[in-house]
Design a protein around this motif. Structure first.
Motif, PDB file in Angstrom:
ATOM      1  N   LYS A 290       0.680  -1.297   0.061  1.00  0.00           N
ATOM      2  CA  LYS A 290       0.075   0.098  -0.138  1.00  0.00           C
ATOM      3  C   LYS A 290       0.979   1.168   0.102  1.00  0.00           C
ATOM      4  N   TYR A 291       1.923   1.201   0.773  1.00  0.00           N
ATOM      5  CA  TYR A 291       2.826   2.256   0.508  1.00  0.00           C
ATOM      6  C   TYR A 291       4.185   1.990   0.134  1.00  0.00           C
ATOM      7  N   LEU A 292       4.810   2.786  -0.636  1.00  0.00           N
ATOM      8  CA  LEU A 292       6.399   2.488  -1.168  1.00  0.00           C
ATOM      9  C   LEU A 292       7.024   3.817  -0.982  1.00  0.00           C
ATOM     10  N   LYS A 293       8.163   3.860  -0.539  1.00  0.00           N
ATOM     11  CA  LYS A 293       9.040   4.853  -0.461  1.00  0.00           C
ATOM     12  C   LYS A 293      10.495   4.372  -0.902  1.00  0.00           C
ATOM     13  N   PHE A 307       2.302  -2.817  -8.412  1.00  0.00           N
ATOM     14  CA  PHE A 307       1.804  -2.653  -7.047  1.00  0.00           C
ATOM     15  C   PHE A 307       0.451  -2.248  -7.383  1.00  0.00           C
ATOM     16  N   ILE A 308      -0.560  -3.179  -7.344  1.00  0.00           N
ATOM     17  CA  ILE A 308      -2.066  -2.955  -7.886  1.00  0.00           C
ATOM     18  C   ILE A 308      -2.668  -2.148  -6.959  1.00  0.00           C
ATOM     19  N   HIS A 309      -2.392  -2.862  -5.516  1.00  0.00           N
ATOM     20  CA  HIS A 309      -3.099  -2.268  -4.403  1.00  0.00           C
ATOM     21  C   HIS A 309      -2.488  -1.106  -3.676  1.00  0.00           C
ATOM     22  N   SER A 310      -1.397  -0.524  -4.059  1.00  0.00           N
ATOM     23  CA  SER A 310      -0.597   0.732  -3.628  1.00  0.00           C
ATOM     24  C   SER A 310      -1.648   1.834  -3.663  1.00  0.00           C
ATOM     25  N   GLU A 311      -1.434   2.665  -2.605  1.00  0.00           N
ATOM     26  CA  GLU A 311      -2.329   3.841  -2.216  1.00  0.00           C
ATOM     27  C   GLU A 311      -1.521   5.035  -2.226  1.00  0.00           C
ATOM     28  N   GLU A 312      -0.055   4.753  -1.843  1.00  0.00           N
ATOM     29  CA  GLU A 312       0.563   6.041  -1.798  1.00  0.00           C
ATOM     30  C   GLU A 312       2.140   5.715  -2.170  1.00  0.00           C
ATOM     31  N   ALA A 313       2.796   6.566  -2.856  1.00  0.00           N
ATOM     32  CA  ALA A 313       4.219   6.220  -3.255  1.00  0.00           C
ATOM     33  C   ALA A 313       5.122   7.503  -3.305  1.00  0.00           C
ATOM     34  N   VAL A 314       6.220   7.312  -2.527  1.00  0.00           N
ATOM     35  CA  VAL A 314       7.210   8.336  -2.268  1.00  0.00           C
ATOM     36  C   VAL A 314       8.456   8.283  -3.363  1.00  0.00           C
ATOM     37  N   ILE A 315       8.837   8.591  -4.382  1.00  0.00           N
ATOM     38  CA  ILE A 315      10.050   8.405  -5.159  1.00  0.00           C
ATOM     39  C   ILE A 315      10.969   9.662  -5.553  1.00  0.00           C
ATOM     40  N   PHE A 316      11.876   9.684  -4.531  1.00  0.00           N
ATOM     41  CA  PHE A 316      13.110  10.575  -4.516  1.00  0.00           C
ATOM     42  C   PHE A 316      14.213   9.903  -4.735  1.00  0.00           C
ATOM     43  N   LEU A 317      14.596   9.955  -6.088  1.00  0.00           N
ATOM     44  CA  LEU A 317      15.838   9.237  -6.527  1.00  0.00           C
ATOM     45  C   LEU A 317      16.679  10.033  -6.758  1.00  0.00           C
ATOM     46  N   ASN A 318      17.990   9.753  -6.803  1.00  0.00           N
ATOM     47  CA  ASN A 318      19.295  10.713  -7.265  1.00  0.00           C
ATOM     48  C   ASN A 318      19.808  10.061  -8.635  1.00  0.00           C
ATOM     49  N   PRO A 319      20.302  10.753  -9.188  1.00  0.00           N
ATOM     50  CA  PRO A 319      20.872  10.232 -10.759  1.00  0.00           C
ATOM     51  C   PRO A 319      22.204   9.307 -10.461  1.00  0.00           C
ATOM     52  N   ILE A 335       3.554   1.881 -10.410  1.00  0.00           N
ATOM     53  CA  ILE A 335       2.763   2.506  -9.344  1.00  0.00           C
ATOM     54  C   ILE A 335       1.678   3.229  -9.988  1.00  0.00           C
ATOM     55  N   LEU A 336       1.253   2.924 -11.098  1.00  0.00           N
ATOM     56  CA  LEU A 336       0.262   3.755 -11.782  1.00  0.00           C
ATOM     57  C   LEU A 336      -1.156   3.850 -11.316  1.00  0.00           C
ATOM     58  N   GLY A 337      -1.235   3.159 -10.114  1.00  0.00           N
ATOM     59  CA  GLY A 337      -2.646   3.203  -9.700  1.00  0.00           C
ATOM     60  C   GLY A 337      -2.648   3.826  -8.335  1.00  0.00           C
ATOM     61  N   VAL A 338      -1.568   4.431  -8.038  1.00  0.00           N
ATOM     62  CA  VAL A 338      -1.522   5.006  -6.820  1.00  0.00           C
ATOM     63  C   VAL A 338      -2.586   6.308  -6.521  1.00  0.00           C
ATOM     64  N   LYS A 339      -2.866   6.703  -5.277  1.00  0.00           N
ATOM     65  CA  LYS A 339      -3.718   7.789  -5.109  1.00  0.00           C
ATOM     66  C   LYS A 339      -3.184   9.086  -4.684  1.00  0.00           C
ATOM     67  N   VAL A 340      -1.936   8.665  -4.102  1.00  0.00           N
ATOM     68  CA  VAL A 340      -1.095   9.853  -3.613  1.00  0.00           C
ATOM     69  C   VAL A 340       0.427   9.561  -4.080  1.00  0.00           C
ATOM     70  N   LEU A 341       1.232  10.739  -4.683  1.00  0.00           N
ATOM     71  CA  LEU A 341       2.190  10.484  -5.284  1.00  0.00           C
ATOM     72  C   LEU A 341       3.000  11.597  -5.063  1.00  0.00           C
ATOM     73  N   ARG A 342       4.400  11.341  -4.607  1.00  0.00           N
ATOM     74  CA  ARG A 342       5.453  12.362  -4.382  1.00  0.00           C
ATOM     75  C   ARG A 342       6.501  12.184  -5.194  1.00  0.00           C
ATOM     76  N   LEU A 343       7.024  13.111  -5.667  1.00  0.00           N
ATOM     77  CA  LEU A 343       8.064  13.143  -6.721  1.00  0.00           C
ATOM     78  C   LEU A 343       9.218  14.267  -6.300  1.00  0.00           C
ATOM     79  N   ASN A 344      10.510  13.855  -6.667  1.00  0.00           N
ATOM     80  CA  ASN A 344      11.411  15.094  -6.669  1.00  0.00           C
ATOM     81  C   ASN A 344      11.582  15.485  -8.127  1.00  0.00           C
ATOM     82  N   ALA A 345      12.243  16.507  -8.094  1.00  0.00           N
ATOM     83  CA  ALA A 345      12.676  17.108  -9.634  1.00  0.00           C
ATOM     84  C   ALA A 345      13.163  16.236 -10.501  1.00  0.00           C
TER      85      ALA A 345
END
Length: 509
Positions: A290-293, A307-319, A335-345
């Motif tokens: 449900k939650y992936l960071k 992740f079909i049932h995931s609800e929130e994802a936080v993806i802060f990756l560095n090059p 994670i295309l099915g998430v409801k809440v998404l956090r991304l860095n630039a």
């Protein structure tokens, strides 16, 4: 305590004379269970002092539900010739307790100086663990520092610790001491295990996967181990893996594999502080997640199922080196099915760079958070492309890092403002209801604010945030700039609420 109680209780009535006071010992009137619960939050030294107040206090101090042995919080704890007397006091607490059950036991102990040359103190500390097990401890927290000179710093916990049927939570913070793999092969009842600053043997994770069949929470924070880590526990629900790489201290991770049918929360944080970033293989299998960071240096090779049932994802990756864009693309594709998404630039740019446009649609997304240093030119096109694949987005939040540069009131031209934001038809433009933008340098963020005010017909609220908001001239300047960007604004007397299609709110960041 009865005599002490009578001495404290004095009652006089103001009707009988002036200057009367009432002093009541409310502590003595509390039920024994409540008093025992209060005393359980005292450290061992304060508990010893309370125990000599009266006979009843002595009895209650023995039956407290928690004990905290923190050598740094005890007078004389850092003076070697006073520690012997301190150890005697602490031993006496356990002897008087006999076999009374205990909920939690915490030990924060440092072996250094003269005490590091003898094993007597070490044996006495280990004996407290035996005593806690006899008293059916449920939560055990061991923060032990072994500063032995010219000796290998290793620690082996008593086998009874893992065989203890009542033990549900175990926390180990050993300041990079070597923790030996338990020799017991039977299953434990542990539900929570936290390892912090620990060097473990290569087969320790194999022991966890085979013996900890009831574990639900696993936290691995800066643990030194073998280069290949495999965690496969069916009962596991929460895992937090933190790896911070530094020169000459940490070994590289070649592969990290996490799998569990009941996993609902995964947080993997890999920050490499060396000049050349470490790339490793990451494999995640969690059908009910449900939650992936994911935070830090991205893996060179990635194997992640959708992740079909995931609800929130936080993806802060560095090059990293070659292949970074594809790996980021593969992560977000799961994670295309998430409801809440956090991304860095960096992640957003990598997605846009991979094929020049975004992947499929986020059909269920409701909230998007973008963390950036500012809406620079190279980021705007990527953000526009990202928003074009979010038809159900209703809340947008853009958070910028603090910027000390002052806002410059530059009047925009009618051609430049909103042109880049209108480059593609945003699928979410008619669904947006609330937008929050943190102003960094000003111009680019205000261009977006003006564009949304004019094009997002169903927008109900826009929040503009600025650091050091108490400085009112900045507030007036921001209102002036916004009026330049939007010709449809109705300048109200109260600048906190400027009514356009939406309500505009100014607040501190």
């Amino acid at each position: 305590m009865e005599r002490h109680h009578k001495a404290l209780v004095t009652t006089s009535h103001q009707s009988q004379g002036a200057g009367s006071y009432s002093l009541v010992d409310r502590f003595s009137n509390l039920p024994d269970a409540v008093v025992s619960h209060i005393l359980s939050y005292l450290n061992a030294f304060d508990l010893i002092r309370v125990s000599i107040v009266s006979k009843k206090c002595g009895e209650l101090s023995v039956s407290v539900s928690g004990l905290d042995f923190d050598v740094n919080a005890m007078p004389g704890g850092k003076v070697w010739w006073m520690r012997s007397k301190l150890l005697n006091y602490l031993d006496r607490l356990w002897m008087r307790r006999e076999n009374i059950n205990i909920d939690r036991f915490r030990v924060c102990w440092v072996f250094e100086g003269v005490t590091s040359r003898t094993c007597e103190e070490h044996c006495r500390v280990i004996s407290w663990i035996y005593a806690a097990v006899r008293c059916n401890v449920e939560k055990l927290d061991l923060q032990i520092t072994l500063n032995y000179k010219e000796k290998p710093t290793s620690l082996e916990l008593p086998g009874c610790t893992f065989r203890c049927a009542s033990l549900k939570s175990l926390t180990l913070d050993l300041k990079f001491c070597i923790l030996k793999t338990p020799s017991v092969s039977s299953c434990t009842n542990l539900q929570s295990l936290l390892l912090r600053s620990v060097c473990i043997e290569k087969d320790f994770f194999e022991w966890i996967s085979s013996s900890c069949q009831c574990i639900k929470e696993l936290t691995i924070d800066c643990v030194l181990s073998s280069t290949n880590i495999c965690i496969e526990i069916p009962s596991l629900e929460f895992i937090h893996f933190v790896f911070v790489g530094r020169r000459q201290l940490y070994t590289d991770i070649d592969a990290l594999s996490i799998s569990g049918e009941n996993l609902q929360h995964i947080h993997v944080e890999h920050i490499d502080l060396r000049s050349s970033a470490c790339h490793y293989k990451l494999s995640i299998t969690a059908p009910n997640l449900k939650y992936l960071k994911l935070n830090g240096n991205v893996a060179h090779r990635l194997s992640v199922e959708k992740f079909i049932h995931s609800e929130e994802a936080v993806i802060f990756l560095n090059p990293g080196e070659g292949g970074f864009d594809k790996v980021v693309f593969d992560v977000v594709s799961c994670i295309l099915g998430v409801k809440v998404l956090r991304l860095n630039a960096t992640t957003i740019k990598a997605l846009f760079k991979y094929e020049g446009s975004m992947l499929g649609q986020f059909d269920n997304i409701r909230q998007l958070y973008i963390h950036t240093k500012g809406l620079e030119k190279d980021l705007i096109a990527a953000v526009v492309s990202l928003l074009s694949g979010m038809p159900t987005l209703s809340s947008l939040n853009i958070k910028s890092e603090p910027n000390n540069r002052q806002l410059k009131c530059v009047e925009p031209t009618s051609v430049s403002v909103g042109k880049k934001w209108r480059a593609q038809r945003m699928a979410c433009i008619d669904q947006l209801k609330e937008v929050t933008i943190e102003i960094s340098n000003g111009n680019k963020e205000l261009e977006l604010a003006r564009f949304l005010l004019e094009d997002a017909k169903n927008l109900k609220k826009m929040v503009l945030q600025l650091s050091d908001w108490s400085y009112s001239p900045k507030k007036v300047l921001l209102v002036r700039k916004l009026s330049l960007y939007s010709s449809n604004l109705n300048m109200a007397a109260n600048i906190d609420h400027i009514n356009s299609t939406a309500t505009i709110v100014f607040e501190a960041a």
